[in-house]
Design an enzyme around this catalytic site. Sequence first.
Site, PDB file in Angstrom:
ATOM      1  N   ASP A  92       0.861  -1.185   0.000  1.00  0.00           N
ATOM      2  CA  ASP A  92       0.000   0.000   0.000  1.00  0.00           C
ATOM      3  C   ASP A  92       0.892   1.228   0.000  1.00  0.00           C
ATOM      4  O   ASP A  92       2.105   1.133   0.244  1.00  0.00           O
ATOM      5  CB  ASP A  92      -0.914   0.007   1.230  1.00  0.00           C
ATOM      6  CG  ASP A  92      -2.250   0.705   0.947  1.00  0.00           C
ATOM      7  OD1 ASP A  92      -3.281   0.020   0.925  1.00  0.00           O
ATOM      8  OD2 ASP A  92      -2.244   1.938   0.745  1.00  0.00           O
ATOM      9  N   TYR A 129     -11.596   7.735 -14.297  1.00  0.00           N
ATOM     10  CA  TYR A 129     -11.796   6.475 -13.584  1.00  0.00           C
ATOM     11  C   TYR A 129     -12.368   5.411 -14.521  1.00  0.00           C
ATOM     12  O   TYR A 129     -11.866   4.285 -14.590  1.00  0.00           O
ATOM     13  CB  TYR A 129     -12.730   6.700 -12.399  1.00  0.00           C
ATOM     14  CG  TYR A 129     -13.002   5.472 -11.567  1.00  0.00           C
ATOM     15  CD1 TYR A 129     -12.067   5.024 -10.627  1.00  0.00           C
ATOM     16  CD2 TYR A 129     -14.182   4.746 -11.710  1.00  0.00           C
ATOM     17  CE1 TYR A 129     -12.312   3.894  -9.863  1.00  0.00           C
ATOM     18  CE2 TYR A 129     -14.433   3.619 -10.955  1.00  0.00           C
ATOM     19  CZ  TYR A 129     -13.493   3.193 -10.025  1.00  0.00           C
ATOM     20  OH  TYR A 129     -13.735   2.064  -9.272  1.00  0.00           O
ATOM     21  N   THR A 134     -16.708   0.086   1.108  1.00  0.00           N
ATOM     22  CA  THR A 134     -15.289   0.386   1.293  1.00  0.00           C
ATOM     23  C   THR A 134     -15.121   1.877   1.567  1.00  0.00           C
ATOM     24  O   THR A 134     -16.052   2.664   1.366  1.00  0.00           O
ATOM     25  CB  THR A 134     -14.488   0.036   0.023  1.00  0.00           C
ATOM     26  OG1 THR A 134     -14.919   0.891  -1.047  1.00  0.00           O
ATOM     27  CG2 THR A 134     -14.665  -1.419  -0.375  1.00  0.00           C
TER      28      THR A 134
END
Length: 251
Positions: free
Chosen positions: A38, A155, A190
């Site tokens: 990450d 995106y 999320t």
Amino acid sequence: METTFKNKVALVTGGASGIGRATALAFAKKGAKVAVVDWMENDEMVNLIKELGSEAIFIKCDVSKIDDVKAMVAQIIAAFGRLDYAFNNAGIEGASAATQDCSEENWDKTIGVNLKGVWLCMKYEIPEILKQGKGAIVNCASVAGMIGFAGLPAYVASKHGIVGLTKTTALECATQGIRVNVVCPGVIQTPMIDRLTGKTKEGIERFKGFEPIGRFGLPEEIANAVVWMCSDEASFVTGHVMAVDGGFTAQ
């Protein structure tokens, strides 16, 4: 047949939260050694995986930077001596804006992390997985890789790109023992969805309305799909686009 990944090594990018976190834990529960990757430091994941009885390392990496990605894979080999599976999940939603209002900075950053990042990861993962004779890669796109979303041009373009890149790489690797597939999650609970809904009642209901099943998906539901796609139970599956979306794309 019970799926096991004992003595295997799995890499999960974007592994500190959301779908990545759930998938790293799912691999660990099946016995895999896990490299959690990450862009922010996170020792919690390593501790959680060790509590499950498996081995883990954390690697800080910006997947849009070639030197970071090259070093990431080198660290995994130095720590575990091999790489068998990869879930290329790191991604950002970018800023919301109509196509004509999307800034060059937002376009470059979103494409850089989401699409270039997946390509860079595979560029360095594939040579190492080839050394094992077989393995699997799963890339994370989105339902936005199958349909359009007004206001998120970068995106959507990046996620469509991941789908095409996955199909191409799957063809290249099909006879070399590496299966390459892509998962396209719908609206999943999320931190990204929290940002998009603003955690408001109106925002949550709007996004729930996209899903015919009437609820958000759970990160664990995507993780289960990813682990299956990496397992021998999916040994005939490559170049596959798996939508996990509660019926969203079936509308």
